[in-house]
Write an enzyme that holds these catalytic residues in place. Structure first.
Site, PDB file in Angstrom:
ATOM      1  N   LYS A  96     -30.098 -73.958  -6.991  1.00 27.97           N
ATOM      2  CA  LYS A  96     -30.110 -72.494  -7.143  1.00 27.97           C
ATOM      3  C   LYS A  96     -29.717 -72.056  -8.556  1.00 27.97           C
ATOM      4  O   LYS A  96     -28.779 -71.291  -8.749  1.00 27.97           O
ATOM      5  CB  LYS A  96     -29.173 -71.838  -6.121  1.00 27.97           C
ATOM      6  CG  LYS A  96     -29.491 -72.155  -4.670  1.00 27.97           C
ATOM      7  CD  LYS A  96     -28.507 -71.428  -3.743  1.00 27.97           C
ATOM      8  CE  LYS A  96     -28.780 -71.734  -2.289  1.00 27.97           C
ATOM      9  NZ  LYS A  96     -28.353 -73.117  -1.924  1.00 27.97           N
ATOM     10  N   GLY A 104     -29.672 -78.513   9.019  1.00 28.88           N
ATOM     11  CA  GLY A 104     -28.630 -79.432   8.594  1.00 28.88           C
ATOM     12  C   GLY A 104     -27.769 -79.938   9.718  1.00 28.88           C
ATOM     13  O   GLY A 104     -28.038 -80.966  10.327  1.00 28.88           O
TER      14      GLY A 104
END
Length: 239
Positions: A61, A213
């Site tokens: 990011k 996840g």
């Protein structure tokens, strides 16, 4: 990148990653390496995963001034990962610089990594958007605006909640990638994400890729959990 499942390796060490991946020794996964793991292990974890035949979403990011992002992306491109990202809030010049860096750093004969932009984190609520970030638009308006900026900048897609996929596809086109975190099985806890959906809901909404996840990595039987993911995506969940 035909496999729609991206498994988030939310671990802090290579040892944990190796332990988790051991049952998948004969399976090529699409995995996400985030800040926690990359900052601990560095490029070595990328090389290790590539040697095992896994595709990689390097989820760092990036969000900085254009020249810094350009140079950082030039370095990341040399790792030959499949997917990288930036924050759309960095603006069009920064996103364009990210692509310039990727093009410059990609080795000859290799394909540059796909580059996507984060619109709003799935931990961001409407209340937080207004009261803390001081953005006076709705979540939907903000996400669509950032997606439009990413497309204008030449990026390949965005990270967004699955609930925002139909609107983004309508305005940015079917070829524009939508990568959706916040995916949970129906009986899982939401943890720190507030805009979540199930795998099958994400498919119905048109997501290009889903990131999952803890539902896989913290499962007692990761292989069974991954098979459940595949079944739910097809709408064939076992009762």
């Amino acid at each position: 990148m035909n496999d729609p499942f991206i498994v988030a390796l939310d671990f802090s060490s290579g040892k944990e990653v190796r332990t988790f991946l051991q049952p998948f020794s004969h399976t090529s996964l699409f995995v996400k390496v985030g800040m926690e793991l990359y900052y601990q292990e560095g490029p070595a974890i990328i090389h290790s995963l590539k040697e095992q035949g896994h595709r990689i979403f390097l989820d760092l990011k990036l969000h900085d001034i254009p020249n810094t992002v350009k140079r950082a992306m030039q370095g990341l491109a040399r790792l030959e990962v499949d997917l990288v990202n930036v924050h759309a809030a960095g603006g069009t010049r920064m996103m364009e610089a990210a692509l310039e860096g990727l093009e410059a750093g990609t080795p000859n004969g290799a394909r540059r990594p796909y580059c996507i932009a984060v619109t709003q984190l799935t931990s961001t609520s409407e209340q937080m958007l207004h009261n803390e970030l001081w953005i006076g638009r709705t979540m939907e308006e903000t996400v669509l605006h950032y997606a439009a900026l990413a497309k204008q900048s030449g990026l390949d897609g965005v990270v967004c909640s699955a609930k925002e996929v139909p609107l983004i596809r309508k305005h940015c086109g079917e070829a524009f990638l939508t990568v959706t975190p916040g995916i949970r099985f129906a009986d899982d806890e939401k943890n720190d994400q507030v805009r979540v959906v199930t795998p099958y809901e994400a498919k119905k909404l048109g997501a290009s890729f889903i990131v999952i996840g803890r539902s896989i990595t913290r499962a007692e039987n990761p292989i069974a959990a991954y098979e459940r993911l595949q079944q739910e995506w097809k709408g064939e969940e076992k009762k």
